[in-house]
Design a protein around this motif. Structure first.
Motif, short mmCIF file in Angstrom:
data_model
loop_
_atom_site.label_atom_id
_atom_site.label_comp_id
_atom_site.label_asym_id
_atom_site.label_seq_id
_atom_site.Cartn_x
_atom_site.Cartn_y
_atom_site.Cartn_z
N GLU A 7 0.83 -1.20 0.00
CA GLU A 7 0.00 0.00 0.00
C GLU A 7 0.88 1.26 0.00
N ILE A 8 1.92 1.24 0.79
CA ILE A 8 2.84 2.38 0.85
C ILE A 8 3.57 2.54 -0.48
N ASN A 10 2.46 1.67 -3.42
CA ASN A 10 1.49 2.20 -4.38
C ASN A 10 1.29 3.70 -4.20
N GLN A 11 1.22 4.15 -2.95
CA GLN A 11 1.06 5.58 -2.70
C GLN A 11 2.29 6.36 -3.16
N GLY A 14 2.26 6.55 -6.90
CA GLY A 14 1.28 7.54 -7.36
C GLY A 14 1.79 8.97 -7.19
N LEU A 15 2.43 9.25 -6.08
CA LEU A 15 2.99 10.58 -5.85
C LEU A 15 4.14 10.87 -6.81
N LYS A 77 -5.57 15.69 -8.15
CA LYS A 77 -5.69 14.29 -7.77
C LYS A 77 -4.47 13.55 -8.31
N TYR A 78 -3.84 12.76 -7.44
CA TYR A 78 -2.66 12.01 -7.85
C TYR A 78 -3.08 10.64 -8.37
N SER A 81 -2.97 6.71 -6.52
CA SER A 81 -2.85 6.70 -5.07
C SER A 81 -4.13 7.15 -4.38
N CYS A 83 -4.79 10.08 -3.61
CA CYS A 83 -4.49 11.29 -2.84
C CYS A 83 -5.04 12.51 -3.56
#
Length: 143
Positions: A7-8, A10-11, A14-15, A77-78, A81, A83
């Motif tokens: 999960e981290i 993937n975030q 995405g960033l 929007k990223y 992710s 975010c």
């Protein structure tokens, strides 16, 4: 543990990819306990919710609070992710020539004709506090 790691990752991915090229704009946004409206949206309302203040990190000759009027609320929007990031685009007042703080009562006087020129109009919405601008009783002009 592996689920959290994925999960981290993937975030972070995405960033790293950056924000989407499409943005969404709003007339208002609720943040930090304040309901902000853009200046154009709130023009005919009885309340004024478009004044913004970003507190300076230090109080010396080079850094101070910044005051402005909210022009746009933008959501980025990223990709991948989920975010989201909200930005305020403001017309800022020149802090060097157009702002004076009255030591007796703490009121801030702003010269409304003294605009800050440049290309740094955006600020994170979470950094803003709401302020109210009014004219002194002896000044009958309007912006």
């Amino acid at each position: 543990m592996e689920c959290q790691s994925n999960e981290i990752e993937n975030q972070l991915f995405g960033l790293a990819m950056g924000p989407s090229t499409s943005v969404k704009c709003y007339n208002g946004y609720y943040v930090n306990g304040f309901k902000f409206h853009t200046q154009s949206y709130g023009r005919f309302k009885k309340t004024m919710n478009s004044g913004a203040c970003v507190k300076g990190s230090c109080y010396n000759d080079n850094e101070c609070d910044y005051y402005g009027m909210l022009k746009e609320v933008v959501r980025l929007k990223y990709l991948g992710s989920g975010c989201k990031l909200f930005l305020f685009k403001c017309n800022w007042y020149d802090t060097k020539r157009g702002i004076r703080v009255h030591s007796s009562n703490g009121l801030v006087e702003i010269k409304h004709t003294s605009r800050l020129h440049g290309n740094e109009d955006f600020v994170l919405a979470q950094q803003c506090q709401q302020v109210y601008f009014t004219y002194p009783p002896n000044n009958k002009s309007s912006e």
